[in-house]
Each structure stands twice: as C-alpha cells, then as structure tokens.
Design a protein around this motif. Structure first.
Motif, PDB file in Angstrom:
ATOM      1  N   CYS A 132       0.784  -1.298  -0.093  1.00 33.90           N
ATOM      2  CA  CYS A 132       0.041   0.045   0.094  1.00 33.90           C
ATOM      3  C   CYS A 132       0.967   1.248   0.036  1.00 33.90           C
ATOM      4  N   ILE A 133       0.752   1.996  -1.077  1.00 30.90           N
ATOM      5  CA  ILE A 133       1.667   3.104  -1.329  1.00 30.90           C
ATOM      6  C   ILE A 133       0.727   4.161  -1.994  1.00 30.90           C
ATOM      7  N   GLY A 134       1.139   5.379  -1.819  1.00 34.07           N
ATOM      8  CA  GLY A 134       0.403   6.480  -2.656  1.00 34.07           C
ATOM      9  C   GLY A 134       1.201   7.850  -2.374  1.00 34.07           C
ATOM     10  N   THR A 135       0.518   8.845  -2.698  1.00 37.27           N
ATOM     11  CA  THR A 135       1.059  10.143  -2.673  1.00 37.27           C
ATOM     12  C   THR A 135      -0.098  11.352  -2.475  1.00 37.27           C
ATOM     13  N   PHE A 136       0.107  12.268  -1.868  1.00 36.97           N
ATOM     14  CA  PHE A 136      -0.720  13.412  -1.429  1.00 36.97           C
ATOM     15  C   PHE A 136      -0.557  14.373  -2.525  1.00 36.97           C
ATOM     16  N   GLU A 137       0.131  14.278  -3.675  1.00 30.41           N
ATOM     17  CA  GLU A 137       0.268  15.198  -4.563  1.00 30.41           C
ATOM     18  C   GLU A 137      -0.618  14.923  -5.611  1.00 30.41           C
ATOM     19  N   PRO A 138      -1.775  15.733  -6.180  1.00 30.45           N
ATOM     20  CA  PRO A 138      -2.379  15.402  -7.227  1.00 30.45           C
ATOM     21  C   PRO A 138      -1.789  14.739  -8.596  1.00 30.45           C
ATOM     22  N   GLN A 139      -2.171  13.568  -8.973  1.00 33.17           N
ATOM     23  CA  GLN A 139      -1.430  12.776 -10.049  1.00 33.17           C
ATOM     24  C   GLN A 139      -2.639  12.774 -11.330  1.00 33.17           C
ATOM     25  N   PRO A 140      -2.363  13.135 -12.435  1.00 25.44           N
ATOM     26  CA  PRO A 140      -3.268  12.565 -13.623  1.00 25.44           C
ATOM     27  C   PRO A 140      -3.513  11.101 -13.542  1.00 25.44           C
ATOM     28  N   LEU A 141      -4.657  10.888 -13.400  1.00 25.63           N
ATOM     29  CA  LEU A 141      -5.053   9.453 -13.068  1.00 25.63           C
ATOM     30  C   LEU A 141      -4.522   8.569 -13.898  1.00 25.63           C
ATOM     31  N   ALA A 142      -4.349   8.686 -15.478  1.00 21.79           N
ATOM     32  CA  ALA A 142      -3.965   7.869 -16.164  1.00 21.79           C
ATOM     33  C   ALA A 142      -2.671   7.395 -16.177  1.00 21.79           C
ATOM     34  N   THR A 143      -1.833   8.407 -15.658  1.00 21.23           N
ATOM     35  CA  THR A 143      -0.386   7.880 -15.185  1.00 21.23           C
ATOM     36  C   THR A 143       0.031   7.578 -13.493  1.00 21.23           C
ATOM     37  N   GLY A 144      -0.806   8.374 -12.768  1.00 21.66           N
ATOM     38  CA  GLY A 144      -0.720   8.049 -11.385  1.00 21.66           C
ATOM     39  C   GLY A 144      -1.123   6.669 -10.956  1.00 21.66           C
ATOM     40  N   LEU A 145      -2.264   6.145 -11.404  1.00 16.09           N
ATOM     41  CA  LEU A 145      -3.128   4.961 -10.996  1.00 16.09           C
ATOM     42  C   LEU A 145      -1.954   3.877 -11.522  1.00 16.09           C
ATOM     43  N   SER A 146      -1.399   3.716 -12.967  1.00 23.51           N
ATOM     44  CA  SER A 146      -0.415   2.996 -13.217  1.00 23.51           C
ATOM     45  C   SER A 146       0.807   2.854 -12.453  1.00 23.51           C
ATOM     46  N   SER A 147       1.292   4.006 -12.217  1.00 25.53           N
ATOM     47  CA  SER A 147       2.653   4.262 -11.387  1.00 25.53           C
ATOM     48  C   SER A 147       2.571   3.661  -9.967  1.00 25.53           C
ATOM     49  N   TYR A 148       1.545   4.038  -9.271  1.00 30.71           N
ATOM     50  CA  TYR A 148       1.223   3.447  -7.928  1.00 30.71           C
ATOM     51  C   TYR A 148       0.779   2.079  -7.880  1.00 30.71           C
ATOM     52  N   ALA A 149       0.248   1.701  -8.797  1.00 35.88           N
ATOM     53  CA  ALA A 149      -0.269   0.262  -8.863  1.00 35.88           C
ATOM     54  C   ALA A 149       1.117  -0.773  -8.820  1.00 35.88           C
ATOM     55  N   LEU A 150       2.215  -0.399  -9.525  1.00 30.86           N
ATOM     56  CA  LEU A 150       3.233  -0.987  -9.737  1.00 30.86           C
ATOM     57  C   LEU A 150       4.231  -0.838  -8.336  1.00 30.86           C
ATOM     58  N   ILE A 151       4.236   0.619  -7.972  1.00 31.71           N
ATOM     59  CA  ILE A 151       4.893   0.954  -6.742  1.00 31.71           C
ATOM     60  C   ILE A 151       4.651   0.178  -5.591  1.00 31.71           C
ATOM     61  N   SER A 152       3.231   0.195  -5.347  1.00 31.53           N
ATOM     62  CA  SER A 152       2.761  -0.488  -4.018  1.00 31.53           C
ATOM     63  C   SER A 152       2.752  -2.165  -4.029  1.00 31.53           C
ATOM     64  N   ALA A 153       2.853  -2.674  -5.387  1.00 36.42           N
ATOM     65  CA  ALA A 153       2.817  -4.229  -5.603  1.00 36.42           C
ATOM     66  C   ALA A 153       4.472  -4.490  -5.803  1.00 36.42           C
ATOM     67  N   LEU A 154       5.142  -3.891  -6.140  1.00 32.58           N
ATOM     68  CA  LEU A 154       6.796  -4.386  -6.287  1.00 32.58           C
ATOM     69  C   LEU A 154       7.522  -3.739  -5.302  1.00 32.58           C
ATOM     70  N   GLN A 155       7.415  -2.293  -4.827  1.00 30.17           N
ATOM     71  CA  GLN A 155       8.274  -1.836  -4.184  1.00 30.17           C
ATOM     72  C   GLN A 155       8.060  -1.543  -2.615  1.00 30.17           C
ATOM     73  N   ASP A 156       6.925  -1.956  -2.077  1.00 25.53           N
ATOM     74  CA  ASP A 156       6.522  -1.744  -0.848  1.00 25.53           C
ATOM     75  C   ASP A 156       7.584  -2.378  -0.049  1.00 25.53           C
ATOM     76  N   SER A 157       8.473  -1.971   0.798  1.00 30.26           N
ATOM     77  CA  SER A 157       9.959  -2.387   1.349  1.00 30.26           C
ATOM     78  C   SER A 157       9.514  -3.458   2.612  1.00 30.26           C
ATOM     79  N   ARG A 158       8.206  -3.570   2.906  1.00 26.08           N
ATOM     80  CA  ARG A 158       7.854  -4.588   3.960  1.00 26.08           C
ATOM     81  C   ARG A 158       7.598  -5.928   3.385  1.00 26.08           C
TER      82      ARG A 158
END
Length: 279
Positions: A132-158
């Motif tokens: 589970c990872i995200g951002t408080f800075e507004p993201q264009p949904l087309a890029t923000g959703l895809s970016s954080y879908a991968l970050i939260s799935a593959l880069q959550d350090s826990r």
C-alpha cells in the motif's frame, strides 16, 4: 469517485508488467468495460453489488492544506493495516513526485492524490495487506494509477514483490483523496469520515504519518488511540502518557474508495481477448 475502471486499470497494469506485455490504457478500459457491462448482464449484477460508485473521474480542489502537505512530504509507505499508511523520510522508493500545482481554487480534471492497496486472500484470515503506497500530490489518473499500482505491488519495502503466481489471490483498492483541510486542533476530525496526516517536531527531528479514513474504525480505535498509533508509526518513542504534550499539526481529508477482486478482472480480460480474436 474511485471506480471499477480504476481498479481494472491497476490490475491490468500489474498483470501486463508481470506478463511482459503492453497494458491497455485507462481510456480503452473505460470504453471496454462499458461494452462488457452492456453485453454481459451477470457482470453488471456482480459489480452493482460490489460497488456504488460511478465511472466518472474524480476532481480534487487544490487547497492550501493539500499544497503544504505535498510540499512537506518526501516519501510514503504503508503500515500494518490494509489501508493505513505512514510517511517518513526513510523510504525513497515511495517519494512524492514534483509535478506543478494548479492555481488555488481551480479544480483539477482527471487528477487526484491517491493510494493503491493490494490485499491477498489468506485461507484462514481473509484479505490481508500485501502492499500500500500512494501520494498526497495530485496525479493525472492515467499515469498516477498505473505508477502507484506497480510501486505498491513491487516496491513496498515491507513485502516481497508480488509475483505473477499470486495474481489470482489479489484484491485491489483505489482511494482518491479529497477535501484537505487544516484541523483546528488534534481532535478536529471525525472517525470513519476523515483520514488524517500528522506532523510534529521533537529534538530537532520532523515526524509524519497518515491513516486513510477507514483505518481507525476498522481497528476499533478511539481518536486518542489513533493519534498515538500514528505517532508510533511515524517513529515517535516517547512515553505513551506523554503524547498529549506533543504539538501535533493535523491535516484532515476524505477518501473515495473502490475495491475489486482478481476474479472480476479475469472475467473481463477474457472477454476482451475474445473480442480481439473476432476482429
């Protein structure tokens, strides 16, 4: 509002990454999902039971509180709850982006602060947190959703990165954040309605952490318990009875959440491939 299409997009992004193919775009998914629903009555019934949100994009007002929150946060990561998140300076993999903010008071079409949560279905415990990872800075949904879908799935350090073999066990939740406000004091927020972000200084060090709106009620916490838990998540090691003496700054916000299981994505994706085979 977060939507089924947003959840499908997160699944599509992750599946494509793991399978080494090009993912569909968010616009393609919106069009395809509408066609799928109209041609598959069972799908319409399933999703109407699981979701009450529309497929329209969420817009967020760029308030002064939100701008300060995005500017002061250097990174974000999640805590032990399926929808709880802490922000610290020690997690560079989840750094906030630095895209420019729109003029004050102007609505941001198709952009929003967001968090992506992945849960995995445990045979005894049901869905448990997987990332589970995200951002408080507004993201264009087309890029923000895809970016954080991968970050939260593959880069959550826990957690270990999610492998392709785990896809069938997954559930994704998309939370779009809205209505950021500076709280008048540390108790100026409502359980079950507001997510909160705290920040404070002690011995020259800055601490910060956040919980999404549903965390406290899921855990059965009072406001006091929620704040103490957040302080602990931020790294505070003081005596529990001394928490009230800490000068907490609180930003409250609301969240528009949607979640989806892999099975729904799988059935839709198979329909898409069937349609493509007919062309």
């Amino acid at each position: 509002m977060a939507s089924v299409e947003h959840c499908l997009y997160c699944f599509e992004t992750l599946a494509a990454e793991l399978q080494g193919r090009k993912p569909m775009t968010l616009d393609q998914i919106k069009k395809s999902w509408a066609e799928y629903i109209s041609s598959t009555p069972a799908a319409a019934t399933t999703t109407s039971e699981a979701s009450s949100s529309s497929s329209s994009e969420a817009a967020v007002k760029q308030s002064p509180a939100l701008r300060r929150l995005a500017a002061s946060s250097s990174s974000s990561t999640s805590s032990s709850s399926s929808s709880s998140l802490s922000l610290t300076s020690s997690t560079p993999a989840t750094s906030l982006s630095s895209s420019p903010a729109p003029p004050e008071g102007e609505e941001v079409a198709s952009s929003s602060p967001l968090f992506i949560t992945w849960n995995t279905n445990h045979p005894r415990h049901g869905y448990i947190l997987r990332g589970c990872i995200g951002t408080f800075e507004p993201q264009p949904l087309a890029t923000g959703l895809s970016s954080y879908a991968l970050i939260s799935a593959l880069q959550d350090s826990r957690f270990h990165p999610i492998p392709a073999s785990e896809l069938p066990k997954l559930q994704v939740a998309v939370t779009l954040l809205t209505d950021f406000e500076d709280a008048k004091d540390k108790m100026d927020w409502e359980l079950g309605k507001h997510g909160i972000r705290i920040s404070f200084y002690e011995r020259g060090r800055r601490y910060g952490a956040t919980y999404l709106p549903d965390v406290a009620t899921e855990q059965g916490w009072t406001k006091e318990e929620t704040l103490v838990s957040l302080m602990r998540k931020a790294g505070w090691s003081g005596r529990e009875e001394g928490w009230e003496g800490v000068d907490l700054k609180v930003v409250r916000y609301q969240g528009r959440k949607e979640k989806l299981e892999y099975e729904v994505y799988k059935e839709w994706r198979e329909w898409v491939e069937e349609q493509q085979g007919r062309e």
